[in-house]
Design a protein around this motif. Structure first.
Motif, mmCIF file in Angstrom:
data_model
loop_
_atom_site.group_PDB
_atom_site.id
_atom_site.type_symbol
_atom_site.label_atom_id
_atom_site.label_comp_id
_atom_site.label_asym_id
_atom_site.label_seq_id
_atom_site.Cartn_x
_atom_site.Cartn_y
_atom_site.Cartn_z
ATOM 1 N N GLY A 272 0.797 -1.217 0.000
ATOM 2 C CA GLY A 272 0.000 0.000 0.000
ATOM 3 C C GLY A 272 0.831 1.270 0.000
ATOM 4 N N GLN A 273 2.139 1.137 -0.189
ATOM 5 C CA GLN A 273 3.028 2.306 -0.172
ATOM 6 C C GLN A 273 3.694 2.541 -1.531
ATOM 7 O OE1 GLN A 273 5.352 2.753 3.546
ATOM 8 N NE2 GLN A 273 4.475 0.775 4.112
ATOM 9 N N GLY A 274 3.194 1.892 -2.570
ATOM 10 C CA GLY A 274 3.712 2.113 -3.907
ATOM 11 C C GLY A 274 4.939 1.301 -4.264
ATOM 12 N N VAL A 275 5.263 0.288 -3.461
ATOM 13 C CA VAL A 275 6.474 -0.497 -3.700
ATOM 14 C C VAL A 275 6.352 -1.319 -4.979
ATOM 15 C CG1 VAL A 275 8.018 -2.272 -2.772
ATOM 16 C CG2 VAL A 275 7.047 -0.536 -1.239
ATOM 17 N N ALA A 276 5.275 -2.037 -5.158
ATOM 18 C CA ALA A 276 5.112 -2.862 -6.364
ATOM 19 C C ALA A 276 5.108 -1.985 -7.610
ATOM 20 C CB ALA A 276 3.833 -3.691 -6.275
ATOM 21 N N ARG A 277 4.409 -0.884 -7.565
ATOM 22 C CA ARG A 277 4.389 0.032 -8.711
ATOM 23 C C ARG A 277 5.803 0.518 -9.024
ATOM 24 N NH1 ARG A 277 2.044 4.305 -6.716
ATOM 25 N NH2 ARG A 277 3.974 5.486 -6.647
ATOM 26 N N ALA A 278 6.558 0.877 -7.983
ATOM 27 C CA ALA A 278 7.931 1.349 -8.184
ATOM 28 C C ALA A 278 8.802 0.262 -8.787
ATOM 29 C CB ALA A 278 8.517 1.838 -6.854
ATOM 30 N N MET A 279 8.582 -1.003 -8.382
ATOM 31 C CA MET A 279 9.376 -2.087 -8.950
ATOM 32 C C MET A 279 9.061 -2.296 -10.435
ATOM 33 S SD MET A 279 10.077 -4.934 -6.007
ATOM 34 C CE MET A 279 8.383 -5.274 -5.623
ATOM 35 N N VAL A 280 7.785 -2.262 -10.805
ATOM 36 C CA VAL A 280 7.434 -2.412 -12.213
ATOM 37 C C VAL A 280 7.978 -1.226 -13.005
ATOM 38 C CG1 VAL A 280 5.550 -2.577 -13.885
ATOM 39 C CG2 VAL A 280 5.434 -3.875 -11.740
ATOM 40 N N ASP A 281 7.831 -0.010 -12.480
ATOM 41 C CA ASP A 281 8.367 1.167 -13.166
ATOM 42 C C ASP A 281 9.882 1.051 -13.340
ATOM 43 O OD1 ASP A 281 5.817 2.246 -13.276
ATOM 44 O OD2 ASP A 281 6.152 3.659 -11.629
ATOM 45 N N ASP A 282 10.566 0.555 -12.311
ATOM 46 C CA ASP A 282 12.009 0.352 -12.393
ATOM 47 C C ASP A 282 12.355 -0.646 -13.488
ATOM 48 O OD1 ASP A 282 14.897 0.229 -11.196
ATOM 49 O OD2 ASP A 282 14.187 -1.850 -11.158
ATOM 50 N N LEU A 283 11.598 -1.729 -13.571
ATOM 51 C CA LEU A 283 11.875 -2.736 -14.605
ATOM 52 C C LEU A 283 11.604 -2.195 -16.003
ATOM 53 C CD1 LEU A 283 10.633 -5.893 -12.765
ATOM 54 C CD2 LEU A 283 12.967 -5.461 -13.578
ATOM 55 N N ILE A 284 10.592 -1.377 -16.144
ATOM 56 C CA ILE A 284 10.340 -0.753 -17.446
ATOM 57 C C ILE A 284 11.551 0.090 -17.841
ATOM 58 C CG2 ILE A 284 8.957 1.022 -18.615
ATOM 59 C CD1 ILE A 284 6.528 -0.114 -17.012
ATOM 60 N N ALA A 285 12.037 0.903 -16.923
ATOM 61 C CA ALA A 285 13.214 1.735 -17.195
ATOM 62 C C ALA A 285 14.448 0.871 -17.458
ATOM 63 C CB ALA A 285 13.464 2.691 -16.028
ATOM 64 N N ASP B 129 13.046 -5.377 -25.947
ATOM 65 C CA ASP B 129 11.819 -5.127 -26.704
ATOM 66 C C ASP B 129 10.506 -5.345 -25.955
ATOM 67 O OD1 ASP B 129 13.030 -4.256 -29.044
ATOM 68 O OD2 ASP B 129 13.081 -6.245 -29.944
ATOM 69 N N ARG B 130 10.515 -6.029 -24.834
ATOM 70 C CA ARG B 130 9.248 -6.281 -24.135
ATOM 71 C C ARG B 130 9.516 -6.621 -22.683
ATOM 72 N NH1 ARG B 130 5.090 -10.668 -26.392
ATOM 73 N NH2 ARG B 130 4.331 -8.869 -27.522
ATOM 74 N N LEU B 131 8.576 -6.245 -21.837
ATOM 75 C CA LEU B 131 8.495 -6.696 -20.449
ATOM 76 C C LEU B 131 7.130 -7.336 -20.296
ATOM 77 C CD1 LEU B 131 9.563 -6.689 -17.475
ATOM 78 C CD2 LEU B 131 8.355 -4.510 -17.199
ATOM 79 N N TYR B 132 7.100 -8.535 -19.733
ATOM 80 C CA TYR B 132 5.805 -9.198 -19.544
ATOM 81 C C TYR B 132 5.810 -10.018 -18.267
ATOM 82 C CZ TYR B 132 7.566 -13.779 -21.109
ATOM 83 O OH TYR B 132 8.240 -14.965 -21.227
ATOM 84 N N TRP B 133 4.607 -10.351 -17.796
ATOM 85 C CA TRP B 133 4.454 -11.138 -16.573
ATOM 86 C C TRP B 133 3.064 -11.743 -16.530
ATOM 87 C CZ3 TRP B 133 4.636 -5.838 -16.800
ATOM 88 C CH2 TRP B 133 3.536 -5.134 -16.321
ATOM 89 N N TYR B 134 2.885 -12.654 -15.601
ATOM 90 C CA TYR B 134 1.594 -13.299 -15.340
ATOM 91 C C TYR B 134 1.222 -13.067 -13.887
ATOM 92 C CZ TYR B 134 2.836 -16.118 -19.435
ATOM 93 O OH TYR B 134 3.213 -16.539 -20.684
ATOM 94 N N THR B 135 -0.058 -13.162 -13.600
ATOM 95 C CA THR B 135 -0.521 -13.243 -12.222
ATOM 96 C C THR B 135 -1.728 -14.173 -12.203
ATOM 97 O OG1 THR B 135 -1.011 -11.966 -10.224
ATOM 98 C CG2 THR B 135 -2.133 -11.281 -12.236
ATOM 99 N N GLU B 136 -2.058 -14.629 -11.036
ATOM 100 C CA GLU B 136 -3.212 -15.524 -10.911
ATOM 101 C C GLU B 136 -4.494 -14.764 -11.277
ATOM 102 O OE1 GLU B 136 -2.986 -18.765 -10.259
ATOM 103 O OE2 GLU B 136 -0.802 -18.577 -10.044
ATOM 104 N N ALA B 137 -5.415 -15.444 -11.933
ATOM 105 C CA ALA B 137 -6.664 -14.820 -12.366
ATOM 106 C C ALA B 137 -7.461 -14.259 -11.194
ATOM 107 C CB ALA B 137 -7.502 -15.823 -13.152
ATOM 108 N N ASP B 138 -7.360 -14.887 -10.018
ATOM 109 C CA ASP B 138 -8.144 -14.427 -8.864
ATOM 110 C C ASP B 138 -7.388 -13.440 -7.968
ATOM 111 O OD1 ASP B 138 -6.335 -16.171 -7.704
ATOM 112 O OD2 ASP B 138 -7.843 -17.358 -6.648
ATOM 113 N N ASN B 139 -6.214 -12.979 -8.394
ATOM 114 C CA ASN B 139 -5.444 -12.014 -7.612
ATOM 115 C C ASN B 139 -5.906 -10.603 -7.993
ATOM 116 O OD1 ASN B 139 -3.560 -10.452 -6.266
ATOM 117 N ND2 ASN B 139 -1.820 -11.724 -6.844
#
Length: 150
Positions: A93-106, A114-124
């Motif tokens: 709830g403090q923006g950590v996951a968002r910061a990690m994805v943003d970091d990986l994009i950079a 050429d691409r960044l991709y990932w999966y998550t569980e359908a019920d998450n």
């Protein structure tokens, strides 16, 4: 609140193992110690395509993203797969996951990938709300045939 993201180093093993244990428990899995040891060794081996980025919040390691650099047939340059992403429940709830994805994009853009991709569980639902800000889902269905521990 001071949040930074950086590459994992050999000195991060204890923090990574603490978070990894939480992630494995969260996923409802159990892993043999040799798998955990092997994963850590690959994460810090500069020759391995597996790597980890760590989130540090106020001096404490609170999250990780474990990724794979991959070659792919439809791309000129490598692509990056986020295999595991986890944030300590106390830091959510403090923006950590968002910061990690943003970091990986950079990170991917800096490397010319050429691409960044990932999966998550359908019920998450919590993660999906966050990830939907980056991209919609595609129409692929995953199939898997396991030969090892899981």
């Amino acid at each position: 609140m001071a949040l930074t993201i950086r590459a994992a180093t050999g000195g991060d093993e204890a923090d990574w193992r603490r978070l990894w244990a939480g992630y494995v428990a969260f996923s409802g899995s159990e892993l043999a110690e040799d798998i955990i040891d092997g994963t850590w060794k690959r994460l810090i081996d500069p020759a391995a395509p597996l790597f980890a980025r760590l989130a540090i919040l106020d001096g404490q390691v609170v999250g990780f993203a474990i990724c794979q650099e991959q070659l792919a047939t439809f791309f000129r340059h490598p692509i990056c797969y986020i295999e595991d992403l986890y944030v300590d429940p106390a830091a959510r709830g403090q923006g950590v996951a968002r910061a990690m994805v943003d970091d990986l994009i950079a990170h991917c853009q800096d490397k010319g990938w050429d691409r960044l991709y990932w999966y998550t569980e359908a019920d998450n639902a919590t993660a999906r709300r966050r990830y939907d800000r980056y991209s919609g889902t595609d129409e692929h269905v995953r199939y898997k045939v396991n030969f090892g521990a899981i």
